[in-house]
Design a protein around this motif. Structure first.
Motif, PDB file in Angstrom:
ATOM      1  N   GLY A 119       0.805  -1.210   0.000  1.00 19.36           N
ATOM      2  CA  GLY A 119       0.000   0.000   0.000  1.00 19.36           C
ATOM      3  C   GLY A 119       0.838   1.260   0.000  1.00 19.36           C
ATOM      4  O   GLY A 119       0.304   2.371   0.101  1.00 19.36           O
ATOM      5  N   GLU A 120       2.164   1.107  -0.128  1.00 17.06           N
ATOM      6  CA  GLU A 120       3.081   2.242  -0.125  1.00 17.06           C
ATOM      7  C   GLU A 120       3.780   2.347  -1.473  1.00 17.06           C
ATOM      8  O   GLU A 120       3.738   1.419  -2.289  1.00 17.06           O
ATOM      9  CB  GLU A 120       4.108   2.081   0.989  1.00 17.06           C
ATOM     10  CG  GLU A 120       3.516   1.933   2.373  1.00 17.06           C
ATOM     11  CD  GLU A 120       4.579   1.612   3.400  1.00 17.06           C
ATOM     12  OE1 GLU A 120       5.385   2.514   3.724  1.00 17.06           O
ATOM     13  OE2 GLU A 120       4.628   0.453   3.855  1.00 17.06           O
ATOM     14  N   HIS A 121       4.442   3.479  -1.676  1.00 19.25           N
ATOM     15  CA  HIS A 121       5.189   3.717  -2.902  1.00 19.25           C
ATOM     16  C   HIS A 121       6.597   4.180  -2.558  1.00 19.25           C
ATOM     17  O   HIS A 121       6.844   4.734  -1.483  1.00 19.25           O
ATOM     18  CB  HIS A 121       4.500   4.774  -3.772  1.00 19.25           C
ATOM     19  CG  HIS A 121       3.181   4.338  -4.334  1.00 19.25           C
ATOM     20  ND1 HIS A 121       2.038   4.286  -3.563  1.00 19.25           N
ATOM     21  CD2 HIS A 121       2.837   3.916  -5.576  1.00 19.25           C
ATOM     22  CE1 HIS A 121       1.021   3.859  -4.316  1.00 19.25           C
ATOM     23  NE2 HIS A 121       1.483   3.640  -5.539  1.00 19.25           N
ATOM     24  N   LEU A 122       7.524   3.954  -3.493  1.00 17.74           N
ATOM     25  CA  LEU A 122       8.899   4.417  -3.341  1.00 17.74           C
ATOM     26  C   LEU A 122       8.991   5.837  -3.870  1.00 17.74           C
ATOM     27  O   LEU A 122       8.770   6.089  -5.055  1.00 17.74           O
ATOM     28  CB  LEU A 122       9.864   3.499  -4.107  1.00 17.74           C
ATOM     29  CG  LEU A 122      11.340   3.918  -4.084  1.00 17.74           C
ATOM     30  CD1 LEU A 122      11.878   3.861  -2.666  1.00 17.74           C
ATOM     31  CD2 LEU A 122      12.157   3.014  -5.007  1.00 17.74           C
ATOM     32  N   HIS A 123       9.306   6.767  -2.993  1.00 11.97           N
ATOM     33  CA  HIS A 123       9.372   8.169  -3.389  1.00 11.97           C
ATOM     34  C   HIS A 123      10.827   8.585  -3.618  1.00 11.97           C
ATOM     35  O   HIS A 123      11.761   7.832  -3.368  1.00 11.97           O
ATOM     36  CB  HIS A 123       8.730   9.038  -2.312  1.00 11.97           C
ATOM     37  CG  HIS A 123       7.261   8.766  -2.124  1.00 11.97           C
ATOM     38  ND1 HIS A 123       6.298   9.175  -3.022  1.00 11.97           N
ATOM     39  CD2 HIS A 123       6.600   8.090  -1.139  1.00 11.97           C
ATOM     40  CE1 HIS A 123       5.108   8.798  -2.597  1.00 11.97           C
ATOM     41  NE2 HIS A 123       5.264   8.122  -1.457  1.00 11.97           N
ATOM     42  N   GLY A 124      10.992   9.797  -4.115  1.00 10.06           N
ATOM     43  CA  GLY A 124      12.328  10.294  -4.389  1.00 10.06           C
ATOM     44  C   GLY A 124      12.880   9.839  -5.720  1.00 10.06           C
ATOM     45  O   GLY A 124      14.094   9.884  -5.939  1.00 10.06           O
ATOM     46  N   VAL A 125      12.013   9.375  -6.622  1.00 14.09           N
ATOM     47  CA  VAL A 125      12.435   8.956  -7.956  1.00 14.09           C
ATOM     48  C   VAL A 125      11.951   9.979  -8.979  1.00 14.09           C
ATOM     49  O   VAL A 125      11.011  10.739  -8.728  1.00 14.09           O
ATOM     50  CB  VAL A 125      11.896   7.559  -8.290  1.00 14.09           C
ATOM     51  CG1 VAL A 125      12.516   6.523  -7.368  1.00 14.09           C
ATOM     52  CG2 VAL A 125      10.375   7.514  -8.178  1.00 14.09           C
ATOM     53  N   LYS A 126      12.573   9.987 -10.150  1.00 14.84           N
ATOM     54  CA  LYS A 126      12.260  10.985 -11.158  1.00 14.84           C
ATOM     55  C   LYS A 126      10.908  10.727 -11.821  1.00 14.84           C
ATOM     56  O   LYS A 126      10.211  11.651 -12.223  1.00 14.84           O
ATOM     57  CB  LYS A 126      13.366  11.014 -12.218  1.00 14.84           C
ATOM     58  CG  LYS A 126      14.725  11.440 -11.667  1.00 14.84           C
ATOM     59  CD  LYS A 126      15.774  11.446 -12.759  1.00 14.84           C
ATOM     60  CE  LYS A 126      17.133  11.867 -12.215  1.00 14.84           C
ATOM     61  NZ  LYS A 126      18.180  11.861 -13.271  1.00 14.84           N
ATOM     62  N   HIS A 127      10.547   9.463 -11.952  1.00 15.87           N
ATOM     63  CA  HIS A 127       9.307   9.117 -12.629  1.00 15.87           C
ATOM     64  C   HIS A 127       8.212   8.833 -11.601  1.00 15.87           C
ATOM     65  O   HIS A 127       8.362   9.122 -10.407  1.00 15.87           O
ATOM     66  CB  HIS A 127       9.528   7.903 -13.535  1.00 15.87           C
ATOM     67  CG  HIS A 127      10.318   6.810 -12.866  1.00 15.87           C
ATOM     68  ND1 HIS A 127       9.794   5.972 -11.921  1.00 15.87           N
ATOM     69  CD2 HIS A 127      11.627   6.469 -13.009  1.00 15.87           C
ATOM     70  CE1 HIS A 127      10.709   5.133 -11.498  1.00 15.87           C
ATOM     71  NE2 HIS A 127      11.846   5.411 -12.139  1.00 15.87           N
ATOM     72  N   ARG A 128       7.129   8.255 -12.067  1.00 14.00           N
ATOM     73  CA  ARG A 128       6.008   7.947 -11.177  1.00 14.00           C
ATOM     74  C   ARG A 128       6.450   6.987 -10.074  1.00 14.00           C
ATOM     75  O   ARG A 128       7.054   5.959 -10.357  1.00 14.00           O
ATOM     76  CB  ARG A 128       4.870   7.330 -11.991  1.00 14.00           C
ATOM     77  CG  ARG A 128       3.644   6.971 -11.166  1.00 14.00           C
ATOM     78  CD  ARG A 128       2.596   6.352 -12.063  1.00 14.00           C
ATOM     79  NE  ARG A 128       1.424   5.920 -11.292  1.00 14.00           N
ATOM     80  CZ  ARG A 128       0.370   5.316 -11.837  1.00 14.00           C
ATOM     81  NH1 ARG A 128       0.343   5.084 -13.150  1.00 14.00           N
ATOM     82  NH2 ARG A 128      -0.643   4.961 -11.074  1.00 14.00           N
TER      83      ARG A 128
END
Length: 263
Positions: A221-230
């Motif tokens: 239910g989480e996402h990996l943030h700090g990336v250039k794309h979605r």
């Protein structure tokens, strides 16, 4: 130290030792974040004969009151400072000529630890981790380096090869890849582990489809943030790693996995 010939060594009861091949997915020191990782192993420089000055797998003698697994874990902690996320018995190596001194039978384990370059950021920031101790006689080396292998003591080249074979077999059907990552990971990160271990590129769409059909894989239910794309979704395995595979012929398995081999 006086070395013995084969017949003399055979007349003396062998010493029992425990050694471990430790794999970690790492980037070279100072490498850019987008540099593909490689498989690395920690080695310990021998400070006494035989093979003084050469690099060897971490290990030590089996204590009279120790179980094999306990000895492997304790040897890792005292010689390297590492605490493995996965530890499995590999094989017993007991050839008469593997040591020029007293005959030594080594019970070998293989282990997985998470790369130090992932300790301070990413989805598992703040999670407990282990790091290699600061010692000039202990260091990380790329497992596919011919120069490194040429300097290994005893029969440790053979042992590393056998451990690589086991890892390749396990990664193709077991839930081992995430032991080289954090408890939460993206599908692209898992694919990267497969590609490094097998030494071959995989089709992203096909890999994603097959991985999503794996039992026990679930979304966090989480996402990996700090990336250039979605931001990609984070996943986890909800059941334990598979049990060790049954013994198989080393040569046959190596031949079947020759394509994409790291060696």
């Amino acid at each position: 130290m006086e070395f013995l010939n084969v017949s003399e060594r055979a007349a003396i009861s062998p010493e029992i030792a425990v050694s471990t091949v430790i794999f970690s997915l790492r980037r070279a020191p100072g490498a850019a974040d987008d540099t593909p990782p490689r498989l690395w192993i920690p080695l310990v420089r021998r400070t006494r004969q035989p093979y003084r000055g050469q690099w060897a797998l971490p290990g030590g003698p089996l204590g009279a009151q120790q179980s094999l697994a306990a000895a492997a874990a304790e040897n890792l902690r005292t010689t390297t400072g590492l605490v493995p996320r996965y530890l499995e018995q590999l094989y017993a190596f007991g050839g008469l000529d593997r040591s020029p001194a007293r005959r030594v039978v080594s019970i070998v384990y293989w282990a997985l630890v998470r790369g130090a370059d992932s300790n301070d950021d990413g989805p598992d920031a703040g999670a407990p981790h282990s790091e290699l101790i600061e010692d000039p006689n202990v260091a990380w080396f790329p497992v596919d380096s011919d120069e490194v292998r040429a300097q290994l003591a005893f029969d440790h080249v053979e042992i590393v090869e056998y451990a690589l074979w086991r890892l390749r077999n396990k990664v193709t059907y077991g839930k081992v890849a995430h032991r080289l990552l954090g408890d939460r990971f993206t599908l692209a990160q898992v694919r990267e582990v497969y590609e490094v271990v097998l030494g071959t590129r995989l089709d992203p769409a096909n890999f994603r489809r097959q991985l999503l059909s794996s039992p026990g894989l679930g979304e966090t239910g989480e996402h990996l943030h700090g990336v250039k794309h979605r931001p990609p979704k984070l996943y986890r395995f909800e059941d334990p790693v598979d049990t060790p595979p049954s013994p198989a012929a080393h040569g046959a398995a190596t031949a079947s996995l020759q394509e994409g081999s790291l060696t």
